[in-house]
Write a protein that holds these residues in place. Structure first.
Motif, PDB file in Angstrom:
ATOM      1  N   PRO A 144       6.241 -74.083  -8.786  1.00 19.35           N
ATOM      2  CA  PRO A 144       6.336 -75.367  -8.071  1.00 19.35           C
ATOM      3  C   PRO A 144       7.764 -75.636  -7.624  1.00 19.35           C
ATOM      4  O   PRO A 144       8.726 -75.303  -8.326  1.00 19.35           O
ATOM      5  N   THR A 145       7.902 -76.259  -6.459  1.00 14.98           N
ATOM      6  CA  THR A 145       9.206 -76.444  -5.828  1.00 14.98           C
ATOM      7  C   THR A 145       9.430 -77.910  -5.497  1.00 14.98           C
ATOM      8  O   THR A 145       8.553 -78.568  -4.923  1.00 14.98           O
ATOM      9  N   ILE A 146      10.620 -78.386  -5.869  1.00 12.69           N
ATOM     10  CA  ILE A 146      11.083 -79.725  -5.493  1.00 12.69           C
ATOM     11  C   ILE A 146      12.291 -79.548  -4.585  1.00 12.69           C
ATOM     12  O   ILE A 146      13.195 -78.768  -4.904  1.00 12.69           O
ATOM     13  N   ALA A 147      12.334 -80.256  -3.462  1.00 11.04           N
ATOM     14  CA  ALA A 147      13.420 -80.086  -2.497  1.00 11.04           C
ATOM     15  C   ALA A 147      13.767 -81.421  -1.871  1.00 11.04           C
ATOM     16  O   ALA A 147      12.893 -82.282  -1.673  1.00 11.04           O
ATOM     17  N   PHE A 148      15.052 -81.577  -1.553  1.00 12.15           N
ATOM     18  CA  PHE A 148      15.515 -82.721  -0.767  1.00 12.15           C
ATOM     19  C   PHE A 148      15.323 -82.373   0.702  1.00 12.15           C
ATOM     20  O   PHE A 148      15.939 -81.427   1.203  1.00 12.15           O
ATOM     21  N   CYS A 149      14.498 -83.135   1.391  1.00 11.56           N
ATOM     22  CA  CYS A 149      14.116 -82.811   2.755  1.00 11.56           C
ATOM     23  C   CYS A 149      14.654 -83.869   3.718  1.00 11.56           C
ATOM     24  O   CYS A 149      14.459 -85.075   3.505  1.00 11.56           O
ATOM     25  N   ASP A 150      15.302 -83.412   4.771  1.00 11.23           N
ATOM     26  CA  ASP A 150      15.749 -84.294   5.837  1.00 11.23           C
ATOM     27  C   ASP A 150      14.615 -84.441   6.844  1.00 11.23           C
ATOM     28  O   ASP A 150      13.543 -83.846   6.694  1.00 11.23           O
ATOM     29  N   THR A 151      14.853 -85.220   7.881  1.00 16.72           N
ATOM     30  CA  THR A 151      13.779 -85.466   8.851  1.00 16.72           C
ATOM     31  C   THR A 151      13.409 -84.214   9.639  1.00 16.72           C
ATOM     32  O   THR A 151      12.288 -84.135  10.169  1.00 16.72           O
ATOM     33  N   ASP A 152      14.316 -83.238   9.729  1.00 11.08           N
ATOM     34  CA  ASP A 152      14.025 -82.017  10.484  1.00 11.08           C
ATOM     35  C   ASP A 152      13.769 -80.822   9.576  1.00 11.08           C
ATOM     36  O   ASP A 152      13.761 -79.678  10.045  1.00 11.08           O
ATOM     37  N   SER A 153      13.584 -81.033   8.273  1.00  6.82           N
ATOM     38  CA  SER A 153      13.407 -79.925   7.339  1.00  6.82           C
ATOM     39  C   SER A 153      11.960 -79.436   7.358  1.00  6.82           C
ATOM     40  O   SER A 153      11.023 -80.247   7.422  1.00  6.82           O
ATOM     41  N   PRO A 154      11.755 -78.120   7.298  1.00  6.56           N
ATOM     42  CA  PRO A 154      10.379 -77.605   7.207  1.00  6.56           C
ATOM     43  C   PRO A 154       9.813 -77.854   5.813  1.00  6.56           C
ATOM     44  O   PRO A 154      10.481 -77.622   4.800  1.00  6.56           O
ATOM     45  N   MET A 155       8.569 -78.313   5.750  1.00 11.07           N
ATOM     46  CA  MET A 155       7.935 -78.675   4.479  1.00 11.07           C
ATOM     47  C   MET A 155       7.006 -77.591   3.946  1.00 11.07           C
ATOM     48  O   MET A 155       6.297 -77.819   2.965  1.00 11.07           O
ATOM     49  N   ARG A 156       7.033 -76.428   4.531  1.00  6.19           N
ATOM     50  CA  ARG A 156       6.115 -75.381   4.095  1.00  6.19           C
ATOM     51  C   ARG A 156       6.528 -74.859   2.717  1.00  6.19           C
ATOM     52  O   ARG A 156       7.711 -74.610   2.473  1.00  6.19           O
ATOM     53  N   TYR A 157       5.578 -74.692   1.848  1.00  7.38           N
ATOM     54  CA  TYR A 157       5.753 -74.215   0.470  1.00  7.38           C
ATOM     55  C   TYR A 157       6.545 -75.190  -0.397  1.00  7.38           C
ATOM     56  O   TYR A 157       6.968 -74.823  -1.491  1.00  7.38           O
ATOM     57  N   VAL A 158       6.773 -76.411   0.045  1.00  2.00           N
ATOM     58  CA  VAL A 158       7.467 -77.416  -0.759  1.00  2.00           C
ATOM     59  C   VAL A 158       6.411 -78.321  -1.382  1.00  2.00           C
ATOM     60  O   VAL A 158       5.620 -78.958  -0.671  1.00  2.00           O
ATOM     61  N   ASP A 159       6.379 -78.386  -2.701  1.00  2.00           N
ATOM     62  CA  ASP A 159       5.353 -79.172  -3.390  1.00  2.00           C
ATOM     63  C   ASP A 159       5.725 -80.648  -3.452  1.00  2.00           C
ATOM     64  O   ASP A 159       4.888 -81.515  -3.207  1.00  2.00           O
ATOM     65  N   ILE A 160       6.981 -80.956  -3.800  1.00  2.00           N
ATOM     66  CA  ILE A 160       7.436 -82.341  -3.849  1.00  2.00           C
ATOM     67  C   ILE A 160       8.674 -82.432  -2.956  1.00  2.00           C
ATOM     68  O   ILE A 160       9.744 -81.900  -3.298  1.00  2.00           O
ATOM     69  N   GLY A 161       8.525 -83.084  -1.823  1.00  2.00           N
ATOM     70  CA  GLY A 161       9.649 -83.267  -0.903  1.00  2.00           C
ATOM     71  C   GLY A 161      10.232 -84.668  -1.057  1.00  2.00           C
ATOM     72  O   GLY A 161       9.519 -85.664  -0.900  1.00  2.00           O
ATOM     73  N   ILE A 162      11.510 -84.734  -1.368  1.00  2.00           N
ATOM     74  CA  ILE A 162      12.195 -86.016  -1.520  1.00  2.00           C
ATOM     75  C   ILE A 162      12.883 -86.326  -0.194  1.00  2.00           C
ATOM     76  O   ILE A 162      13.846 -85.646   0.177  1.00  2.00           O
ATOM     77  N   PRO A 163      12.424 -87.310   0.571  1.00  2.00           N
ATOM     78  CA  PRO A 163      13.055 -87.595   1.870  1.00  2.00           C
ATOM     79  C   PRO A 163      14.437 -88.198   1.675  1.00  2.00           C
ATOM     80  O   PRO A 163      14.604 -89.253   1.066  1.00  2.00           O
ATOM     81  N   ALA A 164      15.431 -87.517   2.202  1.00  2.00           N
ATOM     82  CA  ALA A 164      16.815 -87.981   2.051  1.00  2.00           C
ATOM     83  C   ALA A 164      17.708 -87.185   2.978  1.00  2.00           C
ATOM     84  O   ALA A 164      17.295 -86.169   3.556  1.00  2.00           O
ATOM     85  N   ASN A 165      18.925 -87.646   3.120  1.00  2.00           N
ATOM     86  CA  ASN A 165      19.939 -86.962   3.913  1.00  2.00           C
ATOM     87  C   ASN A 165      20.540 -85.844   3.072  1.00  2.00           C
ATOM     88  O   ASN A 165      21.244 -86.098   2.095  1.00  2.00           O
ATOM     89  N   ASN A 166      20.269 -84.599   3.429  1.00  2.00           N
ATOM     90  CA  ASN A 166      20.812 -83.462   2.695  1.00  2.00           C
ATOM     91  C   ASN A 166      21.952 -82.777   3.445  1.00  2.00           C
ATOM     92  O   ASN A 166      22.252 -81.605   3.193  1.00  2.00           O
ATOM     93  N   LYS A 167      22.611 -83.524   4.345  1.00  2.00           N
ATOM     94  CA  LYS A 167      23.734 -82.966   5.101  1.00  2.00           C
ATOM     95  C   LYS A 167      25.089 -83.468   4.593  1.00  2.00           C
ATOM     96  O   LYS A 167      26.099 -82.786   4.746  1.00  2.00           O
ATOM     97  N   GLY A 168      25.134 -84.662   4.023  1.00  2.00           N
ATOM     98  CA  GLY A 168      26.402 -85.240   3.593  1.00  2.00           C
ATOM     99  C   GLY A 168      26.696 -84.953   2.134  1.00  2.00           C
ATOM    100  O   GLY A 168      25.790 -84.881   1.295  1.00  2.00           O
ATOM    101  N   LYS A 169      27.983 -84.815   1.811  1.00  2.00           N
ATOM    102  CA  LYS A 169      28.367 -84.506   0.425  1.00  2.00           C
ATOM    103  C   LYS A 169      28.146 -85.705  -0.491  1.00  2.00           C
ATOM    104  O   LYS A 169      27.762 -85.546  -1.654  1.00  2.00           O
ATOM    105  N   HIS A 170      28.351 -86.919   0.023  1.00  2.00           N
ATOM    106  CA  HIS A 170      28.118 -88.096  -0.798  1.00  2.00           C
ATOM    107  C   HIS A 170      26.628 -88.307  -1.043  1.00  2.00           C
ATOM    108  O   HIS A 170      26.221 -88.726  -2.136  1.00  2.00           O
TER     109      HIS A 170
END
Length: 294
Positions: A144-170
């Motif tokens: 199972p996979t958990i990932a931080f997903c941005d609006t343009d992120s592919p969701m394939r094979y991601v079980d739990i996608g956390i919608p968030a900005n994954n581009k900024g360091k903060h």
């Protein structure tokens, strides 16, 4: 005039304020069809705004999944992007998970002949687009996979996608800090109303030049003020003249060469000075007795 006391903010409201300050809600100008459900609106400049309430709910869901695994070493937190590597290391430090910061070695989850082969029960990623290789291997191994997903992120094979900005360091540091705190609260290590004593700044990415300058400031010795040995005033002529050394009784000394030339120079000049005669050769006295070897 009646005055009302300010209402104390709940934990969820404080977390949402922190996420807004870290710009977790800012997406990109593109939107994947599977991420449309998490989009709140679109700004005039074309950037999609993520619904922070759904982000917080997905963080709670991910924390419940992490706590359900008995052995924390069976969880792998991975980030190939530099902005998420420090956050991954800090998250693994406080939760006990394994951290894989940097490039993913192909075959880590599928090739049993590799020395770095591992079979985790859960995989947490920073960016599905950058970490596409571990997502494919996790899908082959039923992980199972958990990932931080941005609006343009592919969701394939991601079980739990956390919608968030994954581009900024903060944004990345804030998300991992919130997830780590939620996990510790569910494990009972932190009381629900108690504030976590770990600062969120520890999860932020630091520039190499900034960290190097701070290390040099910590290691540099304190500046020592130079104090000269001579503290007297006046010219060099005012300095005291050292007393002549008294001769030792019983010791033999060779007489120094005559100083007639020096006196002549001081009287007339270099042209009128007479050349001083060479000093007489001193008689050599041998104190060694003959032994018959000659």
């Amino acid at each position: 005039m009646a005055t009302t006391a300010a209402r104390a903010l709940s934990q969820k409201e404080l977390d949402i304020q922190m996420m807004l300050a870290a710009e977790v809600h800012l997406g990109t100008k593109n939107c994947d069809f599977q991420m449309e459900r998490y989009v709140f609106k679109r700004r005039a400049d074309g950037i999609y705004i993520i619904n922070i309430g759904k982000t917080w709910e997905k963080l709670m869901l991910a924390a419940r999944v992490i706590v359900a695994i008995e052995n924390p070493q069976d969880i792998i937190v991975q980030s190939a992007r530099p902005y998420g590597q420090r956050a991954v290391l800090k998250f693994s430090q406080y939760t006990g998970a394994q951290a894989l910061a940097g490039r993913h070695t192909p075959g880590t989850f599928t090739n049993q002949l590799q020395t770095s082969f591992s079979e985790p029960r859960l995989l947490i990623l920073t960016d599905p687009r950058t970490d596409h290789q571990p997502i494919k291997e996790a899908a082959l191994g039923n992980i199972p996979t958990i990932a931080f997903c941005d609006t343009d992120s592919p969701m394939r094979y991601v079980d739990i996608g956390i919608p968030a900005n994954n581009k900024g360091k903060h944004s990345i540091g804030c998300l991992f800090w919130l997830l780590a705190r939620m996990v510790l609260q569910m494990r009972g290590l932190i009381l629900p109303g108690q504030k976590w004593d770990v600062m969120v700044d520890l999860f932020f990415y630091r520039e190499p030049e900034e960290s190097k300058e701070q290390e040099e400031e910590e290691v540099a010795p304190p500046a020592v003020e130079y104090v000269p040995d001579y503290t007297g005033g006046g010219d060099w002529g005012d300095l005291p003249v050292a007393a002549p050394i008294a001769p030792v009784a019983g010791a033999e000394y060779f007489a120094p060469p005559p100083v007639a030339a020096v006196s002549a120079v001081s009287a007339g000049g270099w042209d009128d000075a007479a050349v001083a005669p060479p000093p007489a050769a001193a008689a050599f006295v041998s104190d060694v007795t003959a032994t018959g070897w000659e």
